[in-house]
Design an enzyme around this catalytic site. Structure first.
Site, PDB file in Angstrom:
ATOM      1  N   ASP A 122       0.849  -1.193   0.000  1.00 34.70           N
ATOM      2  CA  ASP A 122       0.000   0.000   0.000  1.00 34.70           C
ATOM      3  C   ASP A 122       0.884   1.242   0.000  1.00 34.70           C
ATOM      4  O   ASP A 122       2.006   1.209   0.501  1.00 34.70           O
ATOM      5  CB  ASP A 122      -0.852   0.050   1.274  1.00 34.70           C
ATOM      6  CG  ASP A 122      -2.006  -0.945   1.247  1.00 34.70           C
ATOM      7  OD1 ASP A 122      -2.230  -1.583   0.203  1.00 34.70           O
ATOM      8  OD2 ASP A 122      -2.689  -1.061   2.284  1.00 34.70           O
ATOM      9  N   ALA A 149      -5.779   8.356  -0.792  1.00 32.51           N
ATOM     10  CA  ALA A 149      -6.797   8.434   0.252  1.00 32.51           C
ATOM     11  C   ALA A 149      -6.447   9.415   1.371  1.00 32.51           C
ATOM     12  O   ALA A 149      -7.212   9.579   2.304  1.00 32.51           O
ATOM     13  CB  ALA A 149      -7.010   7.057   0.851  1.00 32.51           C
ATOM     14  N   ARG A 161     -11.652   6.947   6.830  1.00 25.94           N
ATOM     15  CA  ARG A 161     -11.225   7.377   5.482  1.00 25.94           C
ATOM     16  C   ARG A 161     -12.307   7.058   4.452  1.00 25.94           C
ATOM     17  O   ARG A 161     -12.592   7.836   3.559  1.00 25.94           O
ATOM     18  CB  ARG A 161      -9.910   6.697   5.088  1.00 25.94           C
ATOM     19  CG  ARG A 161      -8.677   7.439   5.592  1.00 25.94           C
ATOM     20  CD  ARG A 161      -7.464   7.144   4.756  1.00 25.94           C
ATOM     21  NE  ARG A 161      -7.101   5.756   4.777  1.00 25.94           N
ATOM     22  CZ  ARG A 161      -6.405   5.172   5.746  1.00 25.94           C
ATOM     23  NH1 ARG A 161      -5.996   5.872   6.780  1.00 25.94           N
ATOM     24  NH2 ARG A 161      -6.115   3.888   5.685  1.00 25.94           N
ATOM     25  N   ARG A 173      -0.518  -0.705  -8.682  1.00 28.15           N
ATOM     26  CA  ARG A 173      -1.962  -0.519  -8.439  1.00 28.15           C
ATOM     27  C   ARG A 173      -2.177   0.994  -8.446  1.00 28.15           C
ATOM     28  O   ARG A 173      -1.697   1.689  -7.546  1.00 28.15           O
ATOM     29  CB  ARG A 173      -2.362  -1.085  -7.077  1.00 28.15           C
ATOM     30  CG  ARG A 173      -3.808  -0.742  -6.690  1.00 28.15           C
ATOM     31  CD  ARG A 173      -4.053  -0.764  -5.185  1.00 28.15           C
ATOM     32  NE  ARG A 173      -3.643  -2.001  -4.563  1.00 28.15           N
ATOM     33  CZ  ARG A 173      -3.262  -2.091  -3.282  1.00 28.15           C
ATOM     34  NH1 ARG A 173      -3.249  -1.029  -2.494  1.00 28.15           N
ATOM     35  NH2 ARG A 173      -2.875  -3.241  -2.780  1.00 28.15           N
TER      36      ARG A 173
END
Ligand SMILES: Cc1cc2nc3c(=O)[nH]c(=O)nc-3n(C[C@H](O)[C@H](O)[C@H](O)COP(=O)(O)OP(=O)(O)OC[C@H]3O[C@@H](n4cnc5c(N)ncnc54)[C@H](O)[C@@H]3O)c2cc1C
Length: 303
Positions: free
Chosen positions: A130, A185, A284, A180
C-alpha cells in the site's frame, strides 16, 4: 467540511477509543471490514472466489510505533500467506510498510519485508504494498525498488493525486513495475497534491495510458465509472486483452460494478481489510463518501 471533520476524527485517539469500544459500532463496521480475525478474511476471500473475484487480504493497522506491534503484524501476514496457499485461494496480501517498522527501525522494516516476500514466494502468494501518506512516499518507493529487483511480482500502490507521481513512475520504468493505480486516500497539502476531482481524474487517465505502455499487469484501484471506462478503452487502444490487467475494489463497495466487469470477462480483485484496528480505515471511507457516514450513524442508533 464533513470531510475535514472526518479526517480529524480519523486522527483522534479519544474518539477512536469511544467508537471502537462500542459493540454496535463494531457490527456496523462489518459492511466495510471482513472481521477482526484472519479466519473472517479467509471466509470473505473464499466467498469472493466463488463469484469469480480474487481478493487482497489487508491486516488493518498503520503507523505501528513499537517493535512488538511490528512483530505481531509480520506474524499475521506470514500466517495469512500460509493460509491462502493451504486453502488454495486466489488471493494476494497487501502490506503497509509503516506496520513493518518503517518509521521506528528502518533496518528491521527491510528485514521484515524480505521475510514476508520470501515466505510468500515460497508458497506462491503475491504481495502488494500500500502507499501511505506523502511523508512515507519517497522511502516506500525506495524500498519497493529494492524489493521488486529480487521479487518482480511485487505490486506497489501509486497515488494519482500526488504531483510527483508522473516523475516517480518514469524513474521506476526500467523495472517494468507492477502498479496498483489509486487516486490517493490521504489529506495532502495543495503544494503536494491535486485537490480538484477533475484534475485528479485527468492525472489518473494519463497514468493509466502510461501504465499500459510501460508497466506490467497494471491494476486500477477505483470505483469511478469514468476511470474504469477509460481503462477499458485505453487497454483496447494499447492492444491489451482483459487478461493483461485487473480492476481492484474495496470490500463492500460497488458490488454491482464488480459483477458487471466479471461478466464482461475482466479480472476483478477485492481488497479485504480485517483486524481490530479498523477505525482509521473506516473514517477514510466515510470521508470519501459521506453517505457511508449516514449508513454508519443509522446502524448505531438501530434504524
Ligand atoms: C483496491 C484498492 C486499494 C487501495 N489502496 C490504496 C493505497 O494503497 N493508498 C491510498 O492512498 N489509497 C488507496 N486506495 C483508496 C483510493 O486512493 C481512493 O481513496 C478510493 O478508491 C476512492 O476513490 P475512487 O477512485 O473510488 O473515486 P471516488 O470519486 O471516491 O468514487 C467514485 C464512485 O465510487 C463509489 N465509491 C467510492 N468510494 C466509496 C465509498 N467509500 N463507499 C461507497 N461508494 C464509494 C461511489 O459511487 C463514487 O461516486 C485504494 C483503493 C482501492 C479500490
Amino acid at each position: 467540511m464533513v470531510n475535514r471533520v472526518l479526517m480529524w476524527a480519523a486522527a483522534s485517539p479519544r474518539l477512536q477509543r469511544q467508537v471502537t469500544e462500542n459493540p454496535v459500532a463494531r457490527r456496523a463496521a462489518h459492511r466495510f471490514v471482513a472481521g477482526a480475525r484472519l479466519e473472517d478474511a479467509l471466509e470473505a476471500a473464499a466467498e469472493l472466489n466463488s463469484r469469480g473475484i480474487g481478493s487482497i487480504l489487508d491486516l488493518l493497522g498503520e503507523g505501528v510505533e513499537d517493535l512488538s506491534g511490528v512483530g505481531h503484524a509480520v506474524a499475521e501476514y506470514e500466517e495469512a500467506t500460509q493460509a491462502i496457499a493451504a486453502q488454495g485461494l486466489d488471493s494476494t496480501i497487501s502490506i503497509k510498510l509503516s506496520q513493518l517498522g518503517q518509521t521506528v527501525d528502518r533496518d528491521a522494516c527491510v528485514a521484515n519485508l524480505g521475510r514476508i516476500l520470501g515466505g510468500a514466494k515460497a508458497v506462491g502468494v503475491r504481495v502488494e504494498i500500500d502507499m501511505e501518506d506523502s511523508t512515507l512516499v519517497p522511502d516506500t518507493l525506495e524500498l519497493f525498488r529494492e524489493a521488486a529487483t529480487a521479487h518482480p511480482q511485487t505490486r506497489l500502490a501509486i497515488q494519482a493525486m500526488l504531483r510527483r507521481t508522473p516523475l516517480d513512475l518514469e524513474a521506476l520504468a526500467p523495472l517494468k513495475p507492477r502498479v496498483r493505480l489509486v487516486k490517493g486516500a490521504y489529506a495532502e497539502p495543495v503544494e503536494l497534491a491535486q485537490q480538484g476531482k477533475g484534475e485528479i481524474r485527468a492525472q489518473f487517465k494519463f497514468l493509466t495510458d502510461w501504465l499500459f505502455r510501460h508497466g506490467v499487469d497494471p491494476a486500477f484501484g477505483t470505483h469511478d465509472d469514468e476511470l474504469i471506462a477509460h481503462a477499458r478503452k485505453a487497454a483496447v487502444q494499447a492492444g491489451k486483452g482483459p487478461e493483461d490487467f485487473e480492476f481492484q475494489f474495496l470490500y463492500g463497495i460497488r458490488r454491482d460494478l464488480q459483477r458487471e466487469l466479471v461478466d464482461n470477462g475482466h479480472r476483478v480483485r477485492v481488497y479485504v481489510p480485517f483486524g481490530s484496528a479498523w477505525y482509521p480505515y473506516l473514517t477514510r471511507r466515510m470521508a470519501e463518501r459521506p453517505a457511508n457516514l449516514l449508513f454508519f450513524l443509522r446502524a448505531l442508533v438501530g434504524r
